[in-house]
Design an enzyme around this catalytic site. Structure first.
Site, PDB file in Angstrom:
ATOM      1  N   GLU A 165       4.064   7.394  59.364  1.00  0.00           N
ATOM      2  CA  GLU A 165       4.689   6.644  60.464  1.00  0.00           C
ATOM      3  C   GLU A 165       4.588   7.326  61.820  1.00  0.00           C
ATOM      4  O   GLU A 165       5.565   7.408  62.558  1.00  0.00           O
ATOM      5  CB  GLU A 165       6.167   6.363  60.116  1.00  0.00           C
ATOM      6  N   ASN A 208      -0.064   7.125  56.191  1.00  0.00           N
ATOM      7  CA  ASN A 208       0.784   6.043  55.684  1.00  0.00           C
ATOM      8  C   ASN A 208       1.627   5.470  56.823  1.00  0.00           C
ATOM      9  O   ASN A 208       2.201   6.224  57.621  1.00  0.00           O
ATOM     10  CB  ASN A 208       1.704   6.649  54.600  1.00  0.00           C
ATOM     11  N   HIS A 245       6.214  -3.603  53.833  1.00  0.00           N
ATOM     12  CA  HIS A 245       7.601  -4.100  53.758  1.00  0.00           C
ATOM     13  C   HIS A 245       7.594  -5.456  54.455  1.00  0.00           C
ATOM     14  O   HIS A 245       7.620  -5.526  55.683  1.00  0.00           O
ATOM     15  CB  HIS A 245       8.562  -3.138  54.467  1.00  0.00           C
ATOM     16  N   GLU A 273       4.357   0.737  49.657  1.00  0.00           N
ATOM     17  CA  GLU A 273       5.826   0.584  49.579  1.00  0.00           C
ATOM     18  C   GLU A 273       6.214  -0.893  49.546  1.00  0.00           C
ATOM     19  O   GLU A 273       7.152  -1.323  50.212  1.00  0.00           O
ATOM     20  CB  GLU A 273       6.488   1.277  50.784  1.00  0.00           C
ATOM     21  N   ASP A 275       7.667  -4.380  49.251  1.00  0.00           N
ATOM     22  CA  ASP A 275       8.854  -5.181  48.917  1.00  0.00           C
ATOM     23  C   ASP A 275       8.844  -6.381  49.856  1.00  0.00           C
ATOM     24  O   ASP A 275       8.332  -6.302  50.972  1.00  0.00           O
ATOM     25  CB  ASP A 275      10.168  -4.378  48.971  1.00  0.00           C
TER      26      ASP A 275
HETATM   27  O1  9MR Z   1      13.726   4.181  50.412  1.00  0.00           O
HETATM   28  C1  9MR Z   1      14.040   5.304  51.185  1.00  0.00           C
HETATM   29  C2  9MR Z   1      15.518   5.387  51.398  1.00  0.00           C
HETATM   30  O2  9MR Z   1      16.166   5.685  50.178  1.00  0.00           O
HETATM   31  C3  9MR Z   1      15.853   6.428  52.427  1.00  0.00           C
HETATM   32  O3  9MR Z   1      17.229   6.382  52.709  1.00  0.00           O
HETATM   33  C4  9MR Z   1      15.043   6.189  53.659  1.00  0.00           C
HETATM   34  C5  9MR Z   1      15.324   7.226  54.715  1.00  0.00           C
HETATM   35  O4  9MR Z   1      14.608   7.037  55.871  1.00  0.00           O
HETATM   36  O5  9MR Z   1      13.657   6.208  53.346  1.00  0.00           O
HETATM   37  C6  9MR Z   1      13.325   5.173  52.509  1.00  0.00           C
HETATM   38  O6  9MR Z   1      11.945   5.147  52.279  1.00  0.00           O
HETATM   39  C7  9MR Z   1      11.130   4.942  53.432  1.00  0.00           C
HETATM   40  C8  9MR Z   1       9.830   5.667  53.197  1.00  0.00           C
HETATM   41  O7  9MR Z   1      10.054   6.990  52.911  1.00  0.00           O
HETATM   42  C9  9MR Z   1       8.895   5.519  54.391  1.00  0.00           C
HETATM   43  N1  9MR Z   1       8.716   4.159  54.762  1.00  0.00           N
HETATM   44  C10 9MR Z   1       9.914   3.374  54.943  1.00  0.00           C
HETATM   45  C11 9MR Z   1      10.781   3.481  53.682  1.00  0.00           C
HETATM   46  C12 9MR Z   1      11.981   2.573  53.827  1.00  0.00           C
HETATM   47  O8  9MR Z   1      12.812   3.006  54.860  1.00  0.00           O
END
Ligand code: 9MR
Length: 672
Positions: A165, A208, A245, A273, A275
């Protein structure tokens, strides 16, 4: 296996191959073959050589419903939070691998791939990092974090999200503000990827991001420009992860275009990722189909298992409901993974996959189990080209011994693989087999003649016999199968070498296969009654370009089916050895691709995990562990094992002096 004299030229040709960096990879499939329909997401994805994964939270591993679905449906996992900076290095230089290890070890034990997530990200970053203002300090902190974490998970992680990101939302197409960009400049991404490559050269390195699925978005274009620039300048990058997402509408219309445009830059693409709000069936199916239609879209990960496990649980975006039941989107996803829609659209006939064997393979490798045991008269550098049978409670292994002076043969036996390293090596040049050039043995028992045969190369195709496999001194002196090289080989061998003779019989005939290091697999035949005499009618059984069909072929009967399996060793675009596979319904039949491409290989470093450490990148000349030991060379259809030669990836110099060792692959994606 190649004789002494050829090697200077062989290395030159491998270098030439690397320089052009192209290799014909026939049989690369873009859609799942029409074949056995699998009943789980992972098994269905595997049929097209892809994985289907999920994010996993260490804290949920005690929940039996959760782990039940995890192990049934998914063949790849991504730790949801456990490998992020704030978990692994909460304070400088103090590393906590516990939660990550819990997920990594569990996945390794079940043959699931592991995606590493994530090394450099502006979120879930401890305050001690985000408050650094000095570039030299931050650079060394970042490099150290990448190196320590990748070293720890070496051999376990298939692909790493090296940077996550880093691009800004909105219309700028530029990198976002973060401590990394602000203190190190935009070059931090290149720095991170270079550090990652040297930390673990065999892991795939991914960039990513989210909101890069729509081709025309400025953010997508910004990431695309960066990847194109990296490829142009040789900055190491192997894949782009599109998080995906999505809202209830699912992927944007140009999603597949985005996937294929990135792939065309020479990187894998992965949906990392996934969803989708409310999980509409069509939205999931469209997402999966876009991936299935792009050959280098190598896998899909959903971001959690049940809706209640999701970071957006209020939107019910996943494939399983709170009770762990399959939702309608599960079915549409499974169907889309089957590839039937893509095949129908093109109207192309679908290749039939093997009845018993899958059309893609995954393996876990042992460490090096068998190393040379030089003695006062045998200054051996490598042990190579193993042939193995299990007979009378023991594995009996025959192999080539290599040194600069040339090749000969060795025999060892042991009851268990844990004993392989301590077995006595019997040098067969001390027997009637004699000294001089003998290499690449193949052993089997001839049930009619009640004799063991050892087939090997001497410049001709030769054999010795022995009534007792366990007696190294019982072997007869070499005899030749042919009076001289058959004409068709002489006419096609070019600058190659005549190597790797292999005998297999059905109930009527015996066939003698051999290779020429020049793209040809030859086959001669005789009757079972006449064997070992009378080999004639030599034909080209299969051919391809030189490196795509190089040497070390094995031919087997698959137990419980009317199918034969052909393996041929190839040299990949990375210069490393790997195996391609085909099947046929008869030994004299034509061979159809099974897992026959560099991107969907039978066995290559890319589909082998090394839980004990990555000791080789070559998966080279070897033998399947057979179901029996007779001339039919029957192998099981399930849980295949392959004894192979590998070597230290950094070893170089004289080919004959390379430090080849033997290791064992065990299939991890067997569905039976
Ligand atoms: O799913 C993850 C969540 O449990 C955490 O609280 C969060 C913290 O920023 O990160 C989420 O996963 C993220 C991933 O690492 C990177 N892309 C976005 C995902 C959703 O926020």
């Amino acid at each position: 296996m190649n004789p002494l004299k050829r090697l200077g030229r062989r290395r030159a040709s491998v270098l030439a191959l690397l320089a052009v960096a192209t290799l014909v990879t026939p049989g690369a499939a873009t859609a799942a073959p029409e074949g056995v329909r699998a009943s789980t997401l992972g098994a269905q994805a595997a049929q097209s050589g892809r994985y289907f994964g999920t994010a996993v939270a260490a804290g949920r591993l005690g929940d039996g419903t959760y782990t039940g679905i995890l192990d049934r449906e998914f063949n790849s996992v991504t730790p949801e939070n456990e490998m992020k900076w704030d978990t692994i290095e909460r304070s400088r230089g103090s590393f906590n691998f516990g939660p990550g290890d819990q997920i990594a070890n569990r996945a390794a034990a079940r043959g699931q791939r592991l995606r590493g997530h994530t090394l450099v990200w502006h979120q879930q970053l401890p305050g001690w990092v985000s408050s650094i203002r000095d570039a030299n300090t931050l650079r060394s902190v970042m490099n150290n974090h990448i190196t320590q974490v990748m070293n720890h998970y070496k051999g376990k992680v298939y692909a790493w999200d090296v940077v996550n990101e880093a691009f800004a939302d909105g219309g700028s197409g530029q990198m976002r503000s973060s401590v990394f960009r602000d203190v190190l400049g935009t070059g931090f991404i290149e720095q991170a990827f270079r550090t990652a490559r040297s930390a673990d050269p065999s892991a795939k390195l991914c960039y990513n991001d989210y909101n890069i699925e729509n081709w025309s978005d400025a953010k997508t274009q910004g990431v695309y420009r960066m990847v194109r620039d990296f490829k142009a300048r040789g900055v190491p990058i192997d894949c782009v992860g599109l998080q995906s997402h999505f809202g209830a509408g699912g992927p944007p219309a140009g999603f597949q275009t985005t996937l294929s445009n990135f792939a065309a830059l020479g990187v894998d693409v992965q949906i990392t990722e996934l969803d989708i709000a409310q999980a509409p069936t069509a939205a999931y199916a469209n997402t999966v189909r876009a991936c299935m239609n792009v050959a280098r879209c190598t896998g899909i990960t959903v971001w959690g298992i049940r809706d209640s496990d999701s970071w957006r649980s209020g939107e019910n975006p996943l494939l399983f409901d709170r009770n762990g039941n399959k939702k309608p989107a599960y079915q549409s996803t499974l169907t889309a993974l089957g590839g039937s829609a893509a095949a129908q659209r093109t109207g192309a006939p679908s290749p039939r996959s093997a009845a018993a064997l899958p059309s893609s393979f995954r393996w876990s490798s042992s460490g090096a189990l068998i190393a040379p045991k030089p003695d006062s008269t045998h200054n051996i550098a490598g042990i190579k080209d193993p042939s193995v049978v299990y007979y009378n409670g023991k594995y009996h292994v025959f192999a080539s011994t290599a040194r600069s002076a040339g090749y000969n043969l060795v025999y060892l036996s042991f009851s268990d693989w844990s004993q392989a390293g301590s077995a006595t090596h019997h040098y067969l040049d001390r027997t009637a087999i004699g000294a001089g050039y003998r290499a690449a043995p193949q052993v089997f028992y001839n049930t009619q003649q009640r004799l063991w045969y050892l087939v090997y190369q001497t410049g001709n195709a030769s054999y010795s016999t022995n009534p007792d496999i366990s007696n190294p001194n019982g072997w007869s002196a070499p005899r030749n199968f042919y009076s001289s090289m058959p004409d068709i080989i002489r006419q096609n061998i070019g600058n190659g070498y005549w190597v790797d003779m292999w005998v297999i019989c059905d109930s009527a005939n015996c066939y003698l296969f051999s290779s020429d290091d020049n793209g040809h697999l030859y086959r001669s035949q005789t009757t079972v009654g006449q064997f070992p005499n009378g080999f004639t009618n030599t034909v080209i059984a299969a051919q391809d370009s030189k490196f795509a069909m190089f040497e070390a072929s094995n031919v087997y009967k698959v137990q419980g089916s009317n199918q034969y399996l052909l393996l041929v060793e190839a040299i990949g675009s990375d210069g490393r050895r790997y195996f391609r596979s085909w099947t046929a319904s008869s030994l004299a039949g034509s061979w159809s691709p099974l897992a026959a491409s560099e991107s969907n290989p039978f066995a290559k470093s890319s589909n082998v995990t090394f839980p004990a450490g990555t000791w080789t990148r070559d998966i080279s000349h070897g033998e399947m562990i057979r179901a029996g030991y007779d001339q039919t060379l029957t192998i099981p259809a399930c849980k295949l094992q392959y004894l192979y030669q590998g070597k230290d990836p950094n070893a170089g110099g004289d080919y004959n002096n390379l430090p080849w060792r033997l290791g064992l692959l065990t299939q991890t994606n067997s569905t039976c």
